[in-house]
Design an enzyme around this catalytic site. Structure first.
Site: not given
Ligand code: NDP
Ligand code: 8X3
Length: 255
Positions: A154, A158
């Site tokens: 992961y 990133k």
């Molecule tokens: P969620 O799981 O709530 O949302 C993830 C989104 O990504 C969903 O809409 C999902 O849609 C979509 N997605 C995942 N895999 C696929 C795929 N194969 N094809 C198309 N769409 C996909 O998580 P977050 O909102 O937290 O995550 C959004 C971004 O933020 C990610 O890149 C994550 O790494 C990043 N992030 C999150 C953090 C956290 O602590 N939550 C911190 C730092 C970064 P669906 O399942 O409908 O396909």
């Molecule tokens: C998501 C936040 O701390 O799980 O990117 O890496 S953490």
């Protein structure tokens, strides 16, 4: 000043979390949306809600971002200029160590977070270059700055997003295309449920006794980046909840 009215914003992963909150905020600011994800029912519901509440145009594309042909078909079929690409779709899968992690988890993260993001960026940046205008905003993570236990792949994805952001900015030097990234810490979304393959207890423990960020906290920062005057390019920004000070240092006092 709202510079987003009537712009077309393509958001990947808009069915949940940061992507869904961003779609809502852009629509509130009178932008038109192209929203993607794999869960069509959620895309359709969000489209109806946003069109009704904000009177904006919303197009939906249901596909897996790991499918490069589907990414191309989506971008090719959009008849409007794409003013902003929010590369948000992504996931963490598992927290396996380097010596015992699941290969399927590794593939899912690499194929989604790196290759999916690259496919969309490749197809959309080609369009933006012809327009000589646009803004690519990547959702990175604190995991792109610091590795942590069980985060080898992961974090690698990133770190890759950070490198892609920097290299894209360099490749697009001399154009009017902006490139940005936001790097959040702990945001309570479906992220941890997905990471722990549906284990609600493990997911809840991630946010125990802290006030985590919300998807809307990050959406507000994305909107701020997008709404700067055209000569202002924010390259990156790290955002923590106040209780968090690094990828692994989190104060969990009772709240
Ligand atoms: P969620 O799981 O709530 O949302 C993830 C989104 O990504 C969903 O809409 C999902 O849609 C979509 N997605 C995942 N895999 C696929 C795929 N194969 N094809 C198309 N769409 C996909 O998580 P977050 O909102 O937290 O995550 C959004 C971004 O933020 C990610 O890149 C994550 O790494 C990043 N992030 C999150 C953090 C956290 O602590 N939550 C911190 C730092 C970064 P669906 O399942 O409908 O396909
Ligand atoms: C998501 C936040 O701390 O799980 O990117 O890496 S953490």
């Amino acid at each position: 000043m709202n510079r987003l009215a009537n712009k077309w914003v393509l958001i990947t992963g808009a069915t949940s979390g940061i992507g869904k909150a961003s779609a809502t905020l852009f629509a509130q600011n009178q932008a038109n949306l192209i929203i993607t994800g794999r869960r069509d029912d959620r895309l359709k519901t969000l489209k109806e809600e946003l069109q009704l509440q904000h009177n904006t145009e919303v197009l939906t594309f249901c596909f897996d971002i790991r499918d490069r042909e589907a990414c191309k078909a989506c971008v090719d079929s959009i008849q409007h200029p794409i003013d902003i690409l929010l590369n948000n779709a992504g996931l963490a899968a598992g927290k396996g160590k380097i010596d015992d992690a699941d290969f399927a988890d590794w593939d899912a993260m690499i194929d989604t977070n790196i290759k999916g993001l690259l496919s969309m960026t490749r197809f959309v940046s080609e369009r933006m270059k012809k327009q000589n205008n646009g803004h690519i905003i990547n959702v990175g993570s604190i995991a792109g700055y610091e590795a942590y236990p069980g985060g080898s792949v992961y974090c690698a994805t990133k770190y890759a997003v950070r490198a892609i952001t920097q290299a894209a900015k360099i490749d697009l030097t001399g154009t009017n295309i902006r490139v940005s990234s936001v790097a959040p810490g702990l945001v309570e979304t479906e992220f941890s449920k997905v990471r722990f393959h549906g284990d609600e207890e493990k997911a809840a423990a991630v946010y125990e006794n802290i006030q985590p960020l919300t998807g809307m906290d990050i959406a507000e920062i994305i909107l701020f980046m997008a709404n700067r005057p055209p000569h202002v390019n924010i390259l990156d920004t790290i955002v923590f909840p106040v209780a968090q000070s690094s990828a692994t240092i989190v104060s969990r006092k009772s709240i």
